[in-house]
Design a protein around this motif. Structure first.
Motif, short mmCIF file in Angstrom:
data_model
loop_
_atom_site.label_atom_id
_atom_site.label_comp_id
_atom_site.label_asym_id
_atom_site.label_seq_id
_atom_site.Cartn_x
_atom_site.Cartn_y
_atom_site.Cartn_z
N ALA A 227 30.74 -16.56 -8.72
CA ALA A 227 31.83 -17.38 -8.17
C ALA A 227 32.99 -16.50 -7.71
CB ALA A 227 32.31 -18.38 -9.22
N HIS A 228 33.29 -15.44 -8.47
CA HIS A 228 34.32 -14.49 -8.03
C HIS A 228 33.93 -13.85 -6.70
CE1 HIS A 228 37.38 -14.21 -11.14
NE2 HIS A 228 36.46 -14.20 -12.09
N GLU A 229 32.66 -13.48 -6.57
CA GLU A 229 32.19 -12.85 -5.33
C GLU A 229 32.30 -13.81 -4.15
OE1 GLU A 229 28.03 -11.66 -3.25
OE2 GLU A 229 28.18 -11.18 -5.39
N ASP A 230 31.87 -15.05 -4.35
CA ASP A 230 31.94 -16.04 -3.27
C ASP A 230 33.39 -16.26 -2.83
OD1 ASP A 230 29.21 -16.44 -3.20
OD2 ASP A 230 29.26 -18.10 -4.63
N PHE B 275 31.88 -21.29 -19.21
CA PHE B 275 31.17 -20.10 -19.71
C PHE B 275 32.07 -18.99 -20.22
CE2 PHE B 275 28.50 -21.77 -16.10
CZ PHE B 275 27.51 -22.34 -16.89
N GLY B 276 33.35 -19.04 -19.90
CA GLY B 276 34.21 -17.92 -20.23
C GLY B 276 34.15 -16.86 -19.15
N ALA B 277 34.99 -15.86 -19.29
CA ALA B 277 35.15 -14.87 -18.21
C ALA B 277 33.95 -13.94 -18.08
CB ALA B 277 36.41 -14.04 -18.46
N GLU B 278 33.24 -13.65 -19.17
CA GLU B 278 32.18 -12.63 -19.17
C GLU B 278 30.82 -13.29 -18.97
OE1 GLU B 278 31.77 -8.56 -19.00
OE2 GLU B 278 33.61 -9.71 -19.30
N MET C 137 37.65 -21.82 0.80
CA MET C 137 38.36 -21.07 -0.25
C MET C 137 38.76 -21.98 -1.40
SD MET C 137 40.97 -18.43 1.59
CE MET C 137 41.87 -18.28 0.05
N GLN C 138 39.30 -23.13 -1.08
CA GLN C 138 39.75 -24.05 -2.12
C GLN C 138 38.59 -24.56 -2.97
OE1 GLN C 138 43.04 -24.76 -2.99
NE2 GLN C 138 41.88 -25.49 -4.76
N VAL C 139 37.49 -24.85 -2.32
CA VAL C 139 36.31 -25.32 -3.05
C VAL C 139 35.78 -24.22 -3.97
CG1 VAL C 139 33.90 -26.04 -2.77
CG2 VAL C 139 35.67 -27.06 -1.34
N TYR C 140 35.73 -23.00 -3.47
CA TYR C 140 35.28 -21.88 -4.30
C TYR C 140 36.22 -21.65 -5.48
CZ TYR C 140 31.54 -20.17 -1.20
OH TYR C 140 30.37 -20.02 -0.47
N LYS C 141 37.54 -21.82 -5.26
CA LYS C 141 38.49 -21.69 -6.37
C LYS C 141 38.22 -22.74 -7.44
CE LYS C 141 42.40 -19.71 -3.78
NZ LYS C 141 43.76 -19.99 -3.23
N ASN C 142 37.96 -23.95 -7.01
CA ASN C 142 37.67 -25.02 -7.97
C ASN C 142 36.39 -24.71 -8.76
OD1 ASN C 142 39.89 -26.38 -7.00
ND2 ASN C 142 38.72 -27.82 -5.75
N ALA C 143 35.38 -24.21 -8.05
CA ALA C 143 34.11 -23.87 -8.71
C ALA C 143 34.31 -22.76 -9.74
CB ALA C 143 33.09 -23.44 -7.67
N LEU C 144 35.11 -21.76 -9.37
CA LEU C 144 35.39 -20.66 -10.30
C LEU C 144 36.09 -21.18 -11.55
CD1 LEU C 144 35.57 -17.69 -11.13
CD2 LEU C 144 37.62 -17.50 -9.68
N ASP C 145 37.08 -22.04 -11.36
CA ASP C 145 37.81 -22.58 -12.51
C ASP C 145 36.89 -23.35 -13.46
OD1 ASP C 145 40.19 -21.53 -11.62
OD2 ASP C 145 40.85 -23.37 -10.62
N VAL C 146 35.99 -24.15 -12.88
CA VAL C 146 35.07 -24.92 -13.71
C VAL C 146 34.14 -23.99 -14.48
CG1 VAL C 146 33.20 -26.63 -13.70
CG2 VAL C 146 35.18 -26.94 -12.19
N ARG C 147 33.60 -22.97 -13.80
CA ARG C 147 32.69 -22.05 -14.47
C ARG C 147 33.40 -21.25 -15.55
NH1 ARG C 147 28.38 -19.71 -9.92
NH2 ARG C 147 27.19 -21.67 -9.75
#
Length: 244
Positions: free
Chosen positions: A62-65, A52-55, A38-48
């Protein structure tokens, strides 16, 4: 090593670093390190999000993962609000930017359906339960149709969708339909992966649960439970949490 290398080469704000984090999160999830995943996926989402921005489609993935890892992590607590939030965001982004028959939508809808089913179970007997289960069924059927059209009937992804429907129909007390879905999932997985694969063990365990808790076929349930346990112990050892 890949994460460390990507960090050294690209830095922690680069999309390539996020890609490695996504892969590492998947690995952690599949070796039973759910909280770390979970923590790793959170970090990945923040970087993306920063890149790239939200859209953006990669942000949606990354949100799905993160939604799925959160769903697994909170399975015993019933606190699925964060998982539902991330799954909803993912599906909304994908729906705005992809055609309605795109496979990424199948994956996103599957995750949201799993979460809604668990929320419905926690709201058993309440008004929301029926609508949540109906929505979950609609999402699962959509995902199954896309998988069948894209991969055909004899495919592991298609089998997974049959298994998800089996679990949902068990929750909805539609037991003959649930049995049919689980048997179909097992048959497909065995034909592709052999009889002692992890995916086969999962489907066998789900059918055992149906026989044990809802259809009073206890001898069948025992046989299937023992088979699932044997596969799990062989693949992961006696401390594997899935044996619980």
């Amino acid at each position: 090593q890949a994460v460390c290398l990507a960090k050294d080469v690209y830095g922690t704000s680069h999309s390539k670093y996020a890609d490695c984090l996504i892969d590492y999160g998947f690995y952690l999830l599949n070796v039973d390190c759910i909280t770390a995943s979970m923590q790793v996926y959170k970090n990945a989402l923040d970087v993306r999000l920063d890149c790239f921005g939200a859209e953006n489609l990669q942000v949606a993935v990354a949100h799905e993962d993160l939604a799925y890892a959160t769903y697994v992590n909170e399975y015993s607590t019933g606190k699925f609000s964060d998982a539902r939030k991330h799954a909803g965001i993912s599906l909304a982004i994908l729906s705005r930017h992809l055609p309605s028959d795109h496979l990424l939508l199948a994956s996103s809808k599957r995750v949201l359906a799993l979460i809604l089913e668990e929320i419905a179970i926690d709201n058993q007997g309440q008004t929301a339960e029926k609508s949540l289960l109906s929505e979950a069924e609609e999402l699962h059927l959509f995902a199954l149709k896309l998988a069948t059209n894209s991969f055909g009937e004899c495919n592991v992804q298609t089998a997974k969708h049959y298994g998800n429907l089996g679990r949902l129909y068990q929750t909805m007390m539609r037991y003959p339909e649930a049995e049919k879905m689980h048997l179909k999932a097992i048959q497909i997985k065995e034909s592709l992966l052999g009889t002692e694969d992890y995916e086969v063990a999962l489907s066998v365990g789900h059918l055992a649960s149906l026989y044990n808790y809802d259809m009073e076929q206890y001898h069948k349930a025992e046989e299937l439970y023992l088979r699932s346990i044997k596969i799990g112990r062989k693949l992961f050892g006696p401390s594997y949490s899935g044996l619980e």
